[in-house]
Design an enzyme around this catalytic site. Structure first.
Site, PDB file in Angstrom:
ATOM      1  N   HIS A 175       0.807  -1.232   0.000  1.00  5.97           N
ATOM      2  CA  HIS A 175       0.000   0.000   0.000  1.00  5.97           C
ATOM      3  C   HIS A 175       0.835   1.275   0.000  1.00  5.97           C
ATOM      4  O   HIS A 175       0.298   2.367  -0.189  1.00  5.97           O
ATOM      5  CB  HIS A 175      -0.965   0.037   1.193  1.00  5.97           C
ATOM      6  CG  HIS A 175      -0.296   0.407   2.492  1.00  5.97           C
ATOM      7  ND1 HIS A 175       0.340  -0.510   3.271  1.00  5.97           N
ATOM      8  CD2 HIS A 175      -0.167   1.601   3.127  1.00  5.97           C
ATOM      9  CE1 HIS A 175       0.834   0.079   4.348  1.00  5.97           C
ATOM     10  NE2 HIS A 175       0.553   1.361   4.277  1.00  5.97           N
TER      11      HIS A 175
HETATM   12  C1  UD1 Z   1      -2.069   5.960   5.119  1.00  5.82           C
HETATM   13  C2  UD1 Z   1      -0.785   6.542   5.691  1.00  5.82           C
HETATM   14  C3  UD1 Z   1       0.269   5.458   5.751  1.00  5.82           C
HETATM   15  C4  UD1 Z   1      -0.237   4.238   6.476  1.00  5.82           C
HETATM   16  C5  UD1 Z   1      -1.560   3.779   5.896  1.00  5.82           C
HETATM   17  C6  UD1 Z   1      -2.118   2.673   6.740  1.00  5.82           C
HETATM   18  C7  UD1 Z   1      -0.439   8.895   5.150  1.00  5.82           C
HETATM   19  C8  UD1 Z   1       0.330   9.855   4.325  1.00  5.82           C
HETATM   20  N1  UD1 Z   1      -0.271   7.609   4.851  1.00  5.82           N
HETATM   21  O1  UD1 Z   1      -1.778   5.562   3.780  1.00  5.82           O
HETATM   22  O2  UD1 Z   1       1.401   5.963   6.458  1.00  5.82           O
HETATM   23  O3  UD1 Z   1       0.725   3.220   6.335  1.00  5.82           O
HETATM   24  O4  UD1 Z   1      -2.479   4.861   5.894  1.00  5.82           O
HETATM   25  O5  UD1 Z   1      -3.002   1.875   6.019  1.00  5.82           O
HETATM   26  O6  UD1 Z   1      -1.158   9.295   6.033  1.00  5.82           O
HETATM   27  N2  UD1 Z   1      -9.021   4.783   0.466  1.00  5.82           N
HETATM   28  C9  UD1 Z   1     -10.283   4.243   0.344  1.00  5.82           C
HETATM   29  N3  UD1 Z   1     -10.975   3.967   1.481  1.00  5.82           N
HETATM   30  C10 UD1 Z   1     -10.476   4.195   2.729  1.00  5.82           C
HETATM   31  C11 UD1 Z   1      -9.196   4.754   2.833  1.00  5.82           C
HETATM   32  C12 UD1 Z   1      -8.483   5.044   1.695  1.00  5.82           C
HETATM   33  O7  UD1 Z   1     -10.791   4.004  -0.763  1.00  5.82           O
HETATM   34  O8  UD1 Z   1     -11.167   3.902   3.730  1.00  5.82           O
HETATM   35  C13 UD1 Z   1      -8.263   5.053  -0.777  1.00  5.82           C
HETATM   36  C14 UD1 Z   1      -8.511   6.433  -1.353  1.00  5.82           C
HETATM   37  O9  UD1 Z   1      -8.481   6.337  -2.735  1.00  5.82           O
HETATM   38  C15 UD1 Z   1      -7.315   7.210  -0.868  1.00  5.82           C
HETATM   39  C16 UD1 Z   1      -6.214   6.149  -0.869  1.00  5.82           C
HETATM   40  O10 UD1 Z   1      -6.870   4.952  -0.499  1.00  5.82           O
HETATM   41  O11 UD1 Z   1      -6.992   8.296  -1.688  1.00  5.82           O
HETATM   42  C17 UD1 Z   1      -5.078   6.437   0.081  1.00  5.82           C
HETATM   43  O12 UD1 Z   1      -5.581   6.643   1.414  1.00  5.82           O
HETATM   44  P1  UD1 Z   1      -4.758   7.560   2.438  1.00  5.82           P
HETATM   45  O13 UD1 Z   1      -5.386   7.489   3.765  1.00  5.82           O
HETATM   46  O14 UD1 Z   1      -4.535   8.896   1.859  1.00  5.82           O
HETATM   47  O15 UD1 Z   1      -3.327   6.887   2.466  1.00  5.82           O
HETATM   48  P2  UD1 Z   1      -2.949   5.373   2.739  1.00  5.82           P
HETATM   49  O16 UD1 Z   1      -2.301   4.829   1.517  1.00  5.82           O
HETATM   50  O17 UD1 Z   1      -4.090   4.645   3.322  1.00  5.82           O
HETATM   51  N1  UDP Z   2      -4.019  -5.080   8.970  1.00  8.30           N
HETATM   52  C1  UDP Z   2      -5.307  -5.580   9.086  1.00  8.30           C
HETATM   53  N2  UDP Z   2      -5.965  -5.968   7.948  1.00  8.30           N
HETATM   54  C2  UDP Z   2      -5.408  -5.899   6.720  1.00  8.30           C
HETATM   55  C3  UDP Z   2      -4.091  -5.376   6.604  1.00  8.30           C
HETATM   56  C4  UDP Z   2      -3.430  -4.960   7.751  1.00  8.30           C
HETATM   57  O1  UDP Z   2      -5.826  -5.672  10.192  1.00  8.30           O
HETATM   58  O2  UDP Z   2      -6.057  -6.269   5.730  1.00  8.30           O
HETATM   59  C5  UDP Z   2      -3.311  -4.671  10.189  1.00  8.30           C
HETATM   60  C6  UDP Z   2      -1.955  -5.300  10.374  1.00  8.30           C
HETATM   61  O3  UDP Z   2      -2.062  -6.556  11.017  1.00  8.30           O
HETATM   62  C7  UDP Z   2      -1.237  -4.281  11.226  1.00  8.30           C
HETATM   63  C8  UDP Z   2      -1.792  -2.961  10.707  1.00  8.30           C
HETATM   64  O4  UDP Z   2      -3.038  -3.288  10.085  1.00  8.30           O
HETATM   65  O5  UDP Z   2      -1.591  -4.408  12.590  1.00  8.30           O
HETATM   66  C9  UDP Z   2      -0.847  -2.365   9.719  1.00  8.30           C
HETATM   67  O6  UDP Z   2      -1.493  -1.402   8.970  1.00  8.30           O
HETATM   68  P1  UDP Z   2      -1.011  -0.930   7.543  1.00  8.30           P
HETATM   69  O7  UDP Z   2      -0.208  -1.968   6.904  1.00  8.30           O
HETATM   70  O8  UDP Z   2      -2.228  -0.446   6.847  1.00  8.30           O
HETATM   71  O9  UDP Z   2      -0.149   0.365   7.881  1.00  8.30           O
HETATM   72  P2  UDP Z   2       1.346   0.634   8.365  1.00  8.30           P
HETATM   73  O10 UDP Z   2       1.639  -0.214   9.539  1.00  8.30           O
HETATM   74  O11 UDP Z   2       2.244   0.369   7.200  1.00  8.30           O
HETATM   75  O12 UDP Z   2       1.352   2.088   8.678  1.00  8.30           O
END
Ligand code: UD1
Ligand code: UDP
Length: 378
Positions: free
Chosen positions: A226
């Protein structure tokens, strides 16, 4: 004492749930007779009950990216859901900043807690700093030394604004020392270890991966992708998919909505041994990790969970903040290089021994101890 907790993204629900449980425990052990006053000094050590006000920025909002964690981890409905949603970094962070500021002006907390390195972390820390509210940063001091990552910017700013820097490791402390930050820096361990201990018990009793996911223990690879550096760079994403396509083992890929959207746009062909599933809840994910032969991920949290669960991890990034997992031989960095990924899947073998990393599962109560005992050092 009143604490406002700012959360917004999946891993923050998991981390904050551990601290909320510690707050409940603290309040259970704090006599009802203790005087409670809103203007008690946050700087003094005291046994006051803690009122936690949860603020969900709405950064993650899909059922399987947000609500499922509140249900599973029994997190109360947030007092505020700001509903900010997705956007460009500036727009999303700016909207959060304005909305969090309004909440803080109304709530007048003694502390704001922020977690990790998301845009919600940055906005929470900035809003609190401008209102002179002390900030506790949980998971302080992590660095990838790659400023192209949005997370790196968020954590540097959050650390430099925080009064309490609650670190998971000595390396995190060293990183802060190198940036001239020593005041308020403490090692508390990692609240994700607390979360995992809480989950493991539930998972053992409730989740059978054969029944729930039709998988056998130790017979598949688990993958998550992601990070912006992988998803927003089509060449890198295609390289990772090419590597996965060329493997023969079953690969389970709970897909982040960001990655799903981008892969759909690329019209990317996946071979049938890659099983794409919707994101799963925390307990389901821990069950999947625990039974995987190997994990391939660019997630921060999953690298640590792999370590604690003793599952070999391949990190699909060029660097990691969790360097101890690599130094201990349980995590291998391959970047998006298909040859390196394929070679690691076939040949990477961690040692049999493992050092204990990132605390003993008591980090959440240490977080509270640090907050309640905080005395500003002049
Ligand atoms: C964010 C964090 C990242 C973290 C991750 C955990 C930032 C800059 N990044 O990344 O550090 O590792 O969360 O998962 O804050 N979207 C949906 N539905 C949702 C959420 C997101 O469709 O419920 C889609 C949207 O198109 C959105 C994209 O995912 O634009 C990215 O979501 P965003 O929260 O901006 O960043 P993450 O990649 O989730
Ligand atoms: N996680 C989850 N379901 C998923 C993917 C991740 O519950 O489908 C959990 C995972 O076990 C961990 C946390 O989400 O506890 C990590 O989140 P993510 O990878 O989104 O973000 P990051 O840690 O890179 O910020």
């Amino acid at each position: 004492m009143k604490i406002v907790t700012i959360i917004g993204a999946r891993p923050q629900f998991i981390k904050a749930a551990a601290v909320s449980r510690a707050i409940d425990e603290h309040n259970r052990l704090t006599p009802d007779t203790a005087p409670f006053t809103n203007d008690a000094s946050p700087m003094a050590s005291n046994p006051l009950p803690i009122t936690e006000v949860l603020v969900h920025t709405g950064q993650h909002y899909d059922e399987d990216m947000s609500a499922i964690f509140f249900r599973e981890l029994e997190i109360p409905e947030p007092a505020y859901n700001l509903g900010i949603g997705s956007g460009t970094h500036g727009q999303q962070t700016g909207e959060m900043l304005a909305a969090i500021e309004k909440v803080l002006i109304v709530e007048k907390p003694d502390w704001v807690i922020v977690y990790g390195d998301t845009n919600s972390t940055l906005a929470g820390a900035l809003a609190a700093a401008k209102l002179h509210i002390p900030i506790a940063h949980v998971e302080a001091g992590l660095r990838s030394f790659n400023r192209l990552m949005p997370e790196e910017i968020n954590r540097i700013v959050a650390d430099h604004l925080s009064h309490l820097l609650l670190c998971p490791s000595q390396i995190a402390v060293n990183n802060l020392t190198n940036e001239g930050i020593s005041k308020g820096v403490t090692i508390v361990g990692d609240v994700m270890a607390d979360a995992l201990q809480f989950a493991v018990n539930k998972v053992q009793h409730n989740i059978d991966i054969k029944e729930k996911f039709h998988l056998q223990h130790g017979t598949y690879l688990l993958t998550t992708i992601h990070r912006a550096e992988n998803t927003d760079n089509k060449e890198r994403l295609q390289s990772i998919i090419n590597a996965l396509n060329s493997l023969e083992e079953t690969i389970v890929l709970p897909i982040h909505p960001r990655t799903r959207k981008i892969l759909n746009g690329m019209n990317c062909r996946m071979k049938p041994h890659i099983r794409i599933i919707d994101p799963v809840g925390y307990f389901g994910m821990i069950a999947l990790e625990n039974s995987a032969r190997m994990i391939l991920t660019d997630s921060g949290g999953i690298q640590k969970e792999a370590y604690w669960l003793k599952v070999p991890c391949i990190t699909l990034r060029n660097e990691t903040e969790w360097v101890e997992t690599v130094e201990n031989g349980w995590n291998k960095l391959t970047g998006a290089n298909p040859t390196a990924i394929i070679d690691a899947v076939h040949n990477f073998k961690p040692p049999t021994e493992q050092a204990a990393l990132y605390g003993n599962g008591q980090a959440a109560s240490r977080v509270l101890q640090e907050i309640t005992n905080y005395i500003e050092r002049k």
